[in-house]
Scaffold this motif. Structure first.
Motif, PDB file in Angstrom:
ATOM      1  N   GLN A  41      15.267  30.221   3.355  1.00 29.10           N
ATOM      2  CA  GLN A  41      15.943  31.307   2.825  1.00 29.10           C
ATOM      3  C   GLN A  41      16.335  32.263   4.171  1.00 29.10           C
ATOM      4  O   GLN A  41      17.538  32.534   4.263  1.00 29.10           O
ATOM      5  N   ALA A  42      15.372  32.541   4.950  1.00 32.35           N
ATOM      6  CA  ALA A  42      15.423  33.671   5.984  1.00 32.35           C
ATOM      7  C   ALA A  42      16.391  32.953   7.023  1.00 32.35           C
ATOM      8  O   ALA A  42      17.455  33.652   7.461  1.00 32.35           O
ATOM      9  N   ALA A  43      16.119  31.889   7.592  1.00 32.14           N
ATOM     10  CA  ALA A  43      16.944  31.007   8.580  1.00 32.14           C
ATOM     11  C   ALA A  43      18.355  31.003   7.897  1.00 32.14           C
ATOM     12  O   ALA A  43      19.528  30.979   8.808  1.00 32.14           O
ATOM     13  N   GLY A  44      18.528  30.433   6.595  1.00 35.34           N
ATOM     14  CA  GLY A  44      19.746  30.241   6.050  1.00 35.34           C
ATOM     15  C   GLY A  44      20.768  31.469   6.154  1.00 35.34           C
ATOM     16  O   GLY A  44      21.785  31.445   6.477  1.00 35.34           O
ATOM     17  N   LEU A  45      19.889  32.648   5.970  1.00 35.84           N
ATOM     18  CA  LEU A  45      20.680  33.910   5.696  1.00 35.84           C
ATOM     19  C   LEU A  45      20.938  34.386   6.977  1.00 35.84           C
ATOM     20  O   LEU A  45      22.107  34.789   7.361  1.00 35.84           O
ATOM     21  N   MET A  46      20.435  34.011   8.199  1.00 32.48           N
ATOM     22  CA  MET A  46      20.794  34.337   9.441  1.00 32.48           C
ATOM     23  C   MET A  46      21.781  33.337  10.209  1.00 32.48           C
ATOM     24  O   MET A  46      22.644  33.901  10.949  1.00 32.48           O
ATOM     25  N   PHE A  47      21.802  32.354   9.508  1.00 35.60           N
ATOM     26  CA  PHE A  47      22.828  31.300  10.127  1.00 35.60           C
ATOM     27  C   PHE A  47      24.374  31.169   9.278  1.00 35.60           C
ATOM     28  O   PHE A  47      24.791  30.452   9.310  1.00 35.60           O
ATOM     29  N   THR A  48      24.047  31.775   8.248  1.00 36.13           N
ATOM     30  CA  THR A  48      25.323  31.745   7.240  1.00 36.13           C
ATOM     31  C   THR A  48      26.274  32.977   7.459  1.00 36.13           C
ATOM     32  O   THR A  48      26.396  33.881   6.517  1.00 36.13           O
ATOM     33  N   ARG A  49      26.664  33.162   8.628  1.00 40.01           N
ATOM     34  CA  ARG A  49      27.669  34.378   8.951  1.00 40.01           C
ATOM     35  C   ARG A  49      29.042  33.931   9.258  1.00 40.01           C
ATOM     36  O   ARG A  49      29.305  33.157  10.146  1.00 40.01           O
ATOM     37  N   GLY A  50      30.248  34.361   8.532  1.00 33.82           N
ATOM     38  CA  GLY A  50      31.518  33.886   8.485  1.00 33.82           C
ATOM     39  C   GLY A  50      31.924  33.107   7.314  1.00 33.82           C
ATOM     40  O   GLY A  50      31.078  32.916   6.153  1.00 33.82           O
ATOM     41  N   SER A  51      33.180  32.874   7.031  1.00 30.15           N
ATOM     42  CA  SER A  51      33.860  32.499   5.789  1.00 30.15           C
ATOM     43  C   SER A  51      33.753  31.154   5.568  1.00 30.15           C
ATOM     44  O   SER A  51      34.040  30.792   4.496  1.00 30.15           O
ATOM     45  N   TYR A  52      33.463  30.178   6.398  1.00 31.34           N
ATOM     46  CA  TYR A  52      33.331  28.860   6.247  1.00 31.34           C
ATOM     47  C   TYR A  52      32.119  28.431   5.899  1.00 31.34           C
ATOM     48  O   TYR A  52      31.290  28.926   5.614  1.00 31.34           O
ATOM     49  N   ARG A  53      32.170  27.041   5.014  1.00 27.40           N
ATOM     50  CA  ARG A  53      31.054  26.404   4.292  1.00 27.40           C
ATOM     51  C   ARG A  53      29.941  26.228   5.710  1.00 27.40           C
ATOM     52  O   ARG A  53      30.380  25.329   6.324  1.00 27.40           O
ATOM     53  N   HIS A  54      28.821  26.684   5.303  1.00 24.62           N
ATOM     54  CA  HIS A  54      27.664  26.331   6.450  1.00 24.62           C
ATOM     55  C   HIS A  54      26.979  25.295   6.161  1.00 24.62           C
ATOM     56  O   HIS A  54      26.523  25.062   4.876  1.00 24.62           O
ATOM     57  N   GLN A  55      26.206  24.524   7.035  1.00 24.60           N
ATOM     58  CA  GLN A  55      25.319  23.335   6.598  1.00 24.60           C
ATOM     59  C   GLN A  55      24.304  23.497   7.728  1.00 24.60           C
ATOM     60  O   GLN A  55      24.572  23.894   8.785  1.00 24.60           O
ATOM     61  N   VAL A  56      23.090  22.703   7.107  1.00 20.78           N
ATOM     62  CA  VAL A  56      21.927  22.563   7.881  1.00 20.78           C
ATOM     63  C   VAL A  56      21.672  21.034   7.804  1.00 20.78           C
ATOM     64  O   VAL A  56      21.725  20.549   6.834  1.00 20.78           O
ATOM     65  N   LEU A  57      21.185  20.481   8.815  1.00 23.99           N
ATOM     66  CA  LEU A  57      20.901  19.168   8.843  1.00 23.99           C
ATOM     67  C   LEU A  57      19.203  19.004   8.945  1.00 23.99           C
ATOM     68  O   LEU A  57      18.681  19.734   9.756  1.00 23.99           O
ATOM     69  N   ILE A  58      18.597  18.448   7.998  1.00 21.47           N
ATOM     70  CA  ILE A  58      17.326  18.220   7.966  1.00 21.47           C
ATOM     71  C   ILE A  58      16.985  16.903   8.211  1.00 21.47           C
ATOM     72  O   ILE A  58      17.189  15.877   7.381  1.00 21.47           O
ATOM     73  N   GLY A  59      15.694  16.711   9.216  1.00 24.35           N
ATOM     74  CA  GLY A  59      15.410  15.232   9.288  1.00 24.35           C
ATOM     75  C   GLY A  59      13.767  15.321   9.386  1.00 24.35           C
ATOM     76  O   GLY A  59      13.117  16.381   9.189  1.00 24.35           O
ATOM     77  N   LYS A  60      13.004  14.200   9.342  1.00 24.08           N
ATOM     78  CA  LYS A  60      11.531  14.260   9.122  1.00 24.08           C
ATOM     79  C   LYS A  60      11.049  12.943   9.928  1.00 24.08           C
ATOM     80  O   LYS A  60      11.828  12.215  10.123  1.00 24.08           O
ATOM     81  N   ASP A  61       9.749  13.137   9.952  1.00 26.38           N
ATOM     82  CA  ASP A  61       9.279  11.813  10.618  1.00 26.38           C
ATOM     83  C   ASP A  61       8.549  10.961   9.079  1.00 26.38           C
ATOM     84  O   ASP A  61       8.965  11.446   8.125  1.00 26.38           O
ATOM     85  N   THR A  62       7.191  10.437   9.506  1.00 28.16           N
ATOM     86  CA  THR A  62       7.006   9.493   8.029  1.00 28.16           C
ATOM     87  C   THR A  62       5.900  10.017   7.436  1.00 28.16           C
ATOM     88  O   THR A  62       5.109   9.384   6.489  1.00 28.16           O
ATOM     89  N   ARG A  63       5.428  11.271   7.309  1.00 23.33           N
ATOM     90  CA  ARG A  63       4.182  11.667   7.045  1.00 23.33           C
ATOM     91  C   ARG A  63       4.475  12.053   5.275  1.00 23.33           C
ATOM     92  O   ARG A  63       5.435  12.249   4.913  1.00 23.33           O
ATOM     93  N   LEU A  64       3.610  11.879   4.730  1.00 21.03           N
ATOM     94  CA  LEU A  64       3.411  11.674   3.296  1.00 21.03           C
ATOM     95  C   LEU A  64       4.069  13.287   2.714  1.00 21.03           C
ATOM     96  O   LEU A  64       4.890  13.625   1.932  1.00 21.03           O
ATOM     97  N   SER A  65       3.437  14.327   3.786  1.00 20.75           N
ATOM     98  CA  SER A  65       4.004  15.750   2.975  1.00 20.75           C
ATOM     99  C   SER A  65       5.447  16.208   3.548  1.00 20.75           C
ATOM    100  O   SER A  65       5.740  17.166   3.082  1.00 20.75           O
ATOM    101  N   GLY A  66       6.022  15.007   4.090  1.00 23.44           N
ATOM    102  CA  GLY A  66       7.419  15.333   4.777  1.00 23.44           C
ATOM    103  C   GLY A  66       8.498  15.589   3.275  1.00 23.44           C
ATOM    104  O   GLY A  66       9.189  16.485   3.291  1.00 23.44           O
ATOM    105  N   TYR A  67       8.003  14.734   2.252  1.00 23.13           N
ATOM    106  CA  TYR A  67       8.707  14.820   1.130  1.00 23.13           C
ATOM    107  C   TYR A  67       8.620  16.249   0.414  1.00 23.13           C
ATOM    108  O   TYR A  67       9.740  16.962   0.035  1.00 23.13           O
TER     109      TYR A  67
END
Length: 465
Positions: A41-67
């Motif tokens: 939420q905090a990072a999203g609010l910081m990086f959603t400035r402007g009128s266009y559709r904003h997007q974030v890319l999320i990747g992970k490694d293979t740990r169980l807790s990644g889900y």
């Protein structure tokens, strides 16, 4: 060489973020669902400035807790009005690369790198694919403590989530594009240990498509076995396999594949300092090296510094952490840097450490010279160096007067030609003690005595200043 103990510069106050993002035991503070969602939420609010559709890319490694962490972050970003693109298991450098190529506003990698599966972490990249600065991380922490409810998206402005189905293929093609045109790996037998981590699919595929005969290890992740007895932090299995299979070279990546360790054909380890020296020397001869030197950390061996000096090149040292190396590289206009642990940053190709891309640069020299890895990759004679870790709980033992006094005595004993480095780990409750000098017995005694004092203080019921 000064005998003064080297220590990193003070960074902005941050409680959650360490040397490389947020890291901790999964499902315990700070690596909880609540923290991850709040961060989104905090990072999203910081990086959603402007009128266009904003997007974030999320990747992970293979740990169980990644889900768990992935879903919590996704919920946080969506509630801030940011669209989420899920890449699945991919190396950290792949997320940096794809963040830029997708023109995303933010990139997130869920990984605890070389730590065991019980741990996890969150690394953030800006739209340029560069890890966020200390100042940005401090700003996000402050935002997480604020009242976010009134700032979140309205029902009709919530974000959407989607899968990026060709993420692995995009990264593989990007990696292959860093290998010199006209060269192939045909005839090379390579043992590749992927640490049961994020590169378990992409790394063997990339090397095979370039022509190599690949003997894969650590490519069967089950959520629990990442870095377990394999990868760059446990290379014995790799070295034995190289000898067993009569391979030309071995490559070991860590859990998120942003660093590597090599083995020559005899099963002998080639660390990050040797890799840096090899690439620096070759790039200097071919006029590819920029900035008349390289950047490394305070942990890099004196032998590397002497080798570079003989080539007329400078070694610029930073505090430990590949993002500090990258920051100094950008400031000085240098295109090669890294850490002894195997982070190698080649800014012509990537904004962060990339174990696979670095390995390809070494393999390119190997192919061109047509000599064994033991000859090509043994570039300089290392100075004797000893590193030991002391685990502690509670306040840092470095605040104790007994430890301070022991450090002063050790500095005097090591003399003006040696180096003494004592620092807290940025990712674990450890004190790292390193000494370097021509006298191997001397550094053994100094490190042993310092570790005993630090351990004794760590066991004491109170730590005094």
């Amino acid at each position: 060489m000064s005998n003064r103990t080297e220590s990193p510069k003070a960074a902005p106050a941050r409680a959650l973020f360490g040397t490389d993002g947020i890291r901790g035991r999964a499902n315990s503070h700070p690596m909880t669902v609540e923290t991850a969602m709040r961060l989104g939420q905090a990072a999203g609010l910081m990086f959603t400035r402007g009128s266009y559709r904003h997007q974030v890319l999320i990747g992970k490694d293979t740990r169980l807790s990644g889900y768990m962490i992935e879903q919590a972050l996704t919920a946080g970003f969506l509630s801030a009005g940011m669209d989420v693109v899920l890449a699945g298991p991919l190396p950290t450098p792949a997320i940096a690369l794809l963040t830029r190529s997708l023109r995303a506003d933010l990139g997130v990698m869920i990984s605890a790198s070389h730590n065991p599966f019980e741990d996890n972490g969150i690394k953030l990249f800006g739209p340029d694919g560069v890890k966020l600065s200390d100042a940005h991380e401090a700003e996000i922490e402050a935002e997480m403590k604020a009242d976010l409810a009134s700032q979140l998206a309205k029902p009709d402005e919530l974000g959407r989530a989607r899968r990026l189905n060709d993420a692995a293929g995009r990264y593989i093609e990007g990696v292959k594009g860093t290998f010199p045109k006209g060269l192939r790996l045909d005839g090379l037998k390579i043992v590749l240990d992927c640490a049961n981590g994020a590169a378990y699919r992409v790394a063997p595929t990339a090397l095979w498509e370039l022509g190599a005969q690949v003997i894969p290890l650590g490519v069967s992740p089950d959520g629990f076995n990442i870095n377990k007895g394999c990868g760059s932090t446990a290379p014995d299995h790799l070295c034995a396999a190289v000898v067993e299979h009569g391979a030309d070279i071995g490559i070991a990546l860590d859990g998120d594949a942003d660093r590597l360790i090599l083995s020559d054909e005899h099963g002998e380890i080639i660390d990050g300092d040797q890799i840096l020296a090899l690439i620096a020397g070759f790039w200097a001869k071919t006029d590819r090296l920029q900035g008349s030197g390289i950047v490394a950390t305070v942990m890099s061996n004196l032998g590397l510094q002497k080798y570079l000096r003989n080539l007329g090149l400078d070694l610029h040292r930073t505090q430990v952490g590949d993002r500090y190396v990258a920051e100094r590289m950008r400031a000085l206009g240098i295109n090669l840097g890294g850490e002894q642990s195997g982070h190698v940053i080649l800014s012509d190709f990537s904004t962060t450490g990339d174990g696979l891309v670095a390995a390809l640069q070494v393999l390119a020299v190997l192919v061109r010279q047509g000599k064994p890895a033991s000859e090509v990759c043994r570039v300089f004679q290392p100075s004797p160096q000893l590193l030991r870790n002391v685990r502690f709980a509670g306040p840092s033992p470095l605040l104790d007067a007994r430890v301070k006094a022991a450090i002063v005595e050790a500095e005097a004993a090591i003399g003006p030609e040696g180096r003494l480095l004592i620092r807290p780990s940025g990712t674990e409750p450890l004190i790292r003690v390193m000494a370097e000098a021509d006298d191997r017995d001397l550094i053994g005694r100094i490190v042993g005595e310092l570790c005993e004092v630090i351990a004794a203080v760590a066991r004491a019921p109170e730590t005094t200043a």
